[in-house]
Design a protein around this motif. Structure first.
Motif, PDB file in Angstrom:
ATOM      1  N   HIS A 160       1.069  -1.141  -0.085  1.00 18.41           N
ATOM      2  CA  HIS A 160      -0.232  -0.196  -0.070  1.00 18.41           C
ATOM      3  C   HIS A 160       0.924   0.942   0.292  1.00 18.41           C
ATOM      4  O   HIS A 160       0.243   2.325  -0.351  1.00 18.41           O
ATOM      5  CB  HIS A 160      -0.877   0.337   0.834  1.00 18.41           C
ATOM      6  N   VAL A 161       2.127   0.889   0.298  1.00 19.56           N
ATOM      7  CA  VAL A 161       3.580   2.215   0.335  1.00 19.56           C
ATOM      8  C   VAL A 161       4.299   2.011  -0.629  1.00 19.56           C
ATOM      9  O   VAL A 161       4.301   0.706  -0.822  1.00 19.56           O
ATOM     10  CB  VAL A 161       3.869   2.974   1.706  1.00 19.56           C
ATOM     11  N   ARG A 162       5.118   2.788  -1.395  1.00 22.63           N
ATOM     12  CA  ARG A 162       6.086   2.587  -2.523  1.00 22.63           C
ATOM     13  C   ARG A 162       7.308   2.306  -1.118  1.00 22.63           C
ATOM     14  O   ARG A 162       7.894   3.092  -0.899  1.00 22.63           O
ATOM     15  CB  ARG A 162       6.532   4.145  -3.237  1.00 22.63           C
TER      16      ARG A 162
ATOM     17  N   GLY B 130       2.297   6.461   8.054  1.00 19.81           N
ATOM     18  CA  GLY B 130       1.784   6.063   9.513  1.00 19.81           C
ATOM     19  C   GLY B 130       0.309   6.128   9.475  1.00 19.81           C
ATOM     20  O   GLY B 130      -0.321   5.330  10.010  1.00 19.81           O
ATOM     21  N   ALA B 131      -0.022   7.180   8.411  1.00 22.09           N
ATOM     22  CA  ALA B 131      -1.580   7.218   7.961  1.00 22.09           C
ATOM     23  C   ALA B 131      -2.018   6.188   7.429  1.00 22.09           C
ATOM     24  O   ALA B 131      -2.892   5.483   8.377  1.00 22.09           O
ATOM     25  CB  ALA B 131      -1.577   9.228   7.032  1.00 22.09           C
ATOM     26  N   GLN B 132      -1.181   5.373   6.659  1.00 24.10           N
ATOM     27  CA  GLN B 132      -1.618   4.129   6.090  1.00 24.10           C
ATOM     28  C   GLN B 132      -1.912   2.912   7.070  1.00 24.10           C
ATOM     29  O   GLN B 132      -2.864   2.141   7.250  1.00 24.10           O
ATOM     30  CB  GLN B 132      -1.083   3.412   4.857  1.00 24.10           C
TER      31      GLN B 132
ATOM     32  N   ALA C 253      -7.314   7.983   4.054  1.00 22.08           N
ATOM     33  CA  ALA C 253      -8.440   7.965   3.897  1.00 22.08           C
ATOM     34  C   ALA C 253      -9.599   7.787   2.753  1.00 22.08           C
ATOM     35  O   ALA C 253     -10.436   6.825   2.786  1.00 22.08           O
ATOM     36  CB  ALA C 253      -9.229   9.575   4.642  1.00 22.08           C
ATOM     37  N   GLN C 254      -9.254   8.353   1.692  1.00 22.50           N
ATOM     38  CA  GLN C 254      -9.620   8.371   0.346  1.00 22.50           C
ATOM     39  C   GLN C 254      -9.355   6.952  -0.446  1.00 22.50           C
ATOM     40  O   GLN C 254     -10.372   6.436  -0.802  1.00 22.50           O
ATOM     41  CB  GLN C 254      -8.694   9.436  -0.318  1.00 22.50           C
ATOM     42  N   GLN C 255      -8.471   6.236   0.140  1.00 23.42           N
ATOM     43  CA  GLN C 255      -8.074   5.376  -0.405  1.00 23.42           C
ATOM     44  C   GLN C 255      -8.962   3.557   0.074  1.00 23.42           C
ATOM     45  O   GLN C 255      -9.325   3.421  -0.054  1.00 23.42           O
ATOM     46  CB  GLN C 255      -6.713   4.712  -0.160  1.00 23.42           C
TER      47      GLN C 255
ATOM     48  N   HIS D 155      -3.131  11.881  14.299  1.00 26.62           N
ATOM     49  CA  HIS D 155      -2.202  13.172  14.898  1.00 26.62           C
ATOM     50  C   HIS D 155      -1.093  13.142  14.100  1.00 26.62           C
ATOM     51  O   HIS D 155      -0.564  12.119  12.995  1.00 26.62           O
ATOM     52  CB  HIS D 155      -1.990  12.495  15.947  1.00 26.62           C
ATOM     53  N   ALA D 156      -0.773  13.864  14.373  1.00 31.03           N
ATOM     54  CA  ALA D 156       0.720  14.736  12.998  1.00 31.03           C
ATOM     55  C   ALA D 156       1.948  13.184  13.350  1.00 31.03           C
ATOM     56  O   ALA D 156       2.407  12.805  13.152  1.00 31.03           O
ATOM     57  CB  ALA D 156       0.861  15.330  12.811  1.00 31.03           C
ATOM     58  N   TYR D 157       1.936  13.194  14.846  1.00 28.42           N
ATOM     59  CA  TYR D 157       3.619  11.861  15.320  1.00 28.42           C
ATOM     60  C   TYR D 157       2.885  11.554  16.897  1.00 28.42           C
ATOM     61  O   TYR D 157       3.607  10.730  16.630  1.00 28.42           O
ATOM     62  CB  TYR D 157       4.432  13.161  15.276  1.00 28.42           C
ATOM     63  N   ASP D 158       2.167  12.124  17.108  1.00 28.86           N
ATOM     64  CA  ASP D 158       2.395  11.663  18.837  1.00 28.86           C
ATOM     65  C   ASP D 158       1.115  10.332  18.541  1.00 28.86           C
ATOM     66  O   ASP D 158      -0.197  10.780  19.431  1.00 28.86           O
ATOM     67  CB  ASP D 158       2.156  12.825  19.402  1.00 28.86           C
ATOM     68  N   HIS D 159       1.265   9.029  18.085  1.00 31.53           N
ATOM     69  CA  HIS D 159       0.787   7.861  18.280  1.00 31.53           C
ATOM     70  C   HIS D 159       1.308   6.570  17.774  1.00 31.53           C
ATOM     71  O   HIS D 159       1.804   6.963  16.425  1.00 31.53           O
ATOM     72  CB  HIS D 159      -0.677   8.057  17.736  1.00 31.53           C
ATOM     73  N   PRO D 160       0.840   6.035  18.508  1.00 30.34           N
ATOM     74  CA  PRO D 160       2.117   4.470  18.465  1.00 30.34           C
ATOM     75  C   PRO D 160       1.638   3.939  16.941  1.00 30.34           C
ATOM     76  O   PRO D 160       2.659   3.333  15.895  1.00 30.34           O
ATOM     77  CB  PRO D 160       1.498   3.481  19.318  1.00 30.34           C
ATOM     78  N   LEU D 161       0.963   3.531  16.419  1.00 25.43           N
ATOM     79  CA  LEU D 161       0.587   3.308  14.996  1.00 25.43           C
ATOM     80  C   LEU D 161       1.078   4.696  14.123  1.00 25.43           C
ATOM     81  O   LEU D 161       1.640   3.764  12.953  1.00 25.43           O
ATOM     82  CB  LEU D 161      -1.015   3.569  14.218  1.00 25.43           C
TER      83      LEU D 161
END
Length: 341
Positions: free
Chosen positions: A19-21, A68-70, A103-105, A160-166
């Motif tokens: 799902h990512v390059r 991270g978003a994915q 989200a769009q994916q 979150h932009a950065y502060d989340h374990p996922l």
């Protein structure tokens, strides 16, 4: 929040595979970077260090944030915790774009909050990913407060932009890919803003016995100040790279990772960041944002290695024969600001 683990990163790698390059790494020309000075009498002549560039700016949405978003969206989707109101995030730009793209994916609604000073190119791209963009305040903290109010009122899932374990675990998958291509890597150099990329990369690097050099602008030093104080602290934000590295406070995960023995925190002035960005354009025709150039500035700055965790220090100079990979993490920038040689 529990410290990030290597297991979190491996789970993320499995989740986002396909799902990512995959990151491309390119070796810099031999002799392009200086090694540390050696004053010991009778020491063998030094070898050149070996420097690689990780071209992560070619990732979906133009930065590492897509990882991270994915991971975040897929993890919540797998356990059925994606609400009808969708996801929401406060971001200086790159994390918002990544969240909107992911989200769009998955046909999920995304509402993105960011400061009014966010670069127009980032705002336009956010809207291109179908996000509802809301510009609030002059700093990230103000956009974050508005995002939290929105989540509470609508039931939207707050990322979150950065502060989340996922998010951090997804970012850490980058080091896994680099290590697969350079298995005998000694050191990875990353720019630090809020600390998501750093926390993920440093956690994976520690597992593989790789040193992590965390580079921040002198006047955006949230991680450096936290390591120095031994606790999370707020810092002033004033740098040419503040649009992507301008977090006022780092995360607890990043501080925990920063306290590992294999981590070195260094600071660089804006002038060096500008020079590094221009050098990438002049010599390789690579146009990156100032945040990405900050990592390279850490290698170009005229610092000496010093003690492994000396704070503060300007720049990192590799040792003889050291294999180093510099992460170029994003390219959402106005290329028109680069001078033609």
């Amino acid at each position: 929040m529990h410290p990030l683990t290597y297991g979190d990163i491996k789970a993320a790698a499995d989740r986002i595979a396909g799902h990512v390059r995959p990151v491309t790494v390119a070796r810099a020309e031999p002799g392009a970077f200086r090694t540390a000075r050696h004053d010991a009498v009778g020491e063998r002549p030094e070898e050149a260090c070996e420097v690689w560039l990780a071209l992560e700016f070619m990732q979906h949405t133009g930065s590492f944030k897509a990882r991270g978003a994915q991971n975040f969206i897929q993890a919540h989707r797998a356990v059925g915790t994606l609400p009808d109101a969708g996801v929401t995030i406060a971001s200086g730009g790159n994390a918002g774009m990544a969240c909107a793209w992911a989200a769009q994916q998955h046909n999920v609604r995304a509402t993105v909050f960011l400061p009014v000073a966010a670069p127009a190119v980032k705002v336009a791209r956010l809207r291109g990913y179908g996000a509802d963009v809301r510009l609030v305040g002059t700093e990230y903290a103000e956009a974050l407060a508005a995002c939290e109010e929105f989540a509470a009122a609508t039931g939207a899932l707050a990322s979150h932009a950065y502060d989340h374990p996922l998010i951090a675990a997804g970012a850490g998958t980058l080091l896994e890919e680099i290590h697969q291509q350079i298995p005998d890597l000694d050191t990875v150099v990353v720019a630090v803003g809020g600390g998501g990329l750093f926390a993920g990369v440093a956690t994976a690097a520690q597992h593989h016995g790789i040193r992590t050099v965390a580079v921040e602008p002198e006047n955006c030093r949230a991680l450096n100040a936290a390591i120095e104080a031994g606790r999370l602290v707020d810092v002033p934000v004033d740098s040419i790279a503040a649009d992507s590295l301008g977090a006022r406070r780092t995360s607890a995960m990043a501080l925990h990772a920063g306290q590992h023995n294999g981590v070195r925190s260094v600071l660089v002035p804006d002038a060096d960041i500008v020079r590094a960005r221009q050098a990438l354009w002049d010599h390789r025709r690579i146009a990156v944002e100032h945040g990405a150039a900050t990592a390279l500035a850490g290698l170009l700055a005229a610092g000496d290695p010093g003690p492994d965790r000396a704070l503060p220090s300007r720049g990192y100079r590799p040792g003889s024969g050291e294999k180093v990979c510099v992460v170029l993490c994003g390219a959402n920038t106005d290329a028109g600001t680069l001078m033609q040689p």
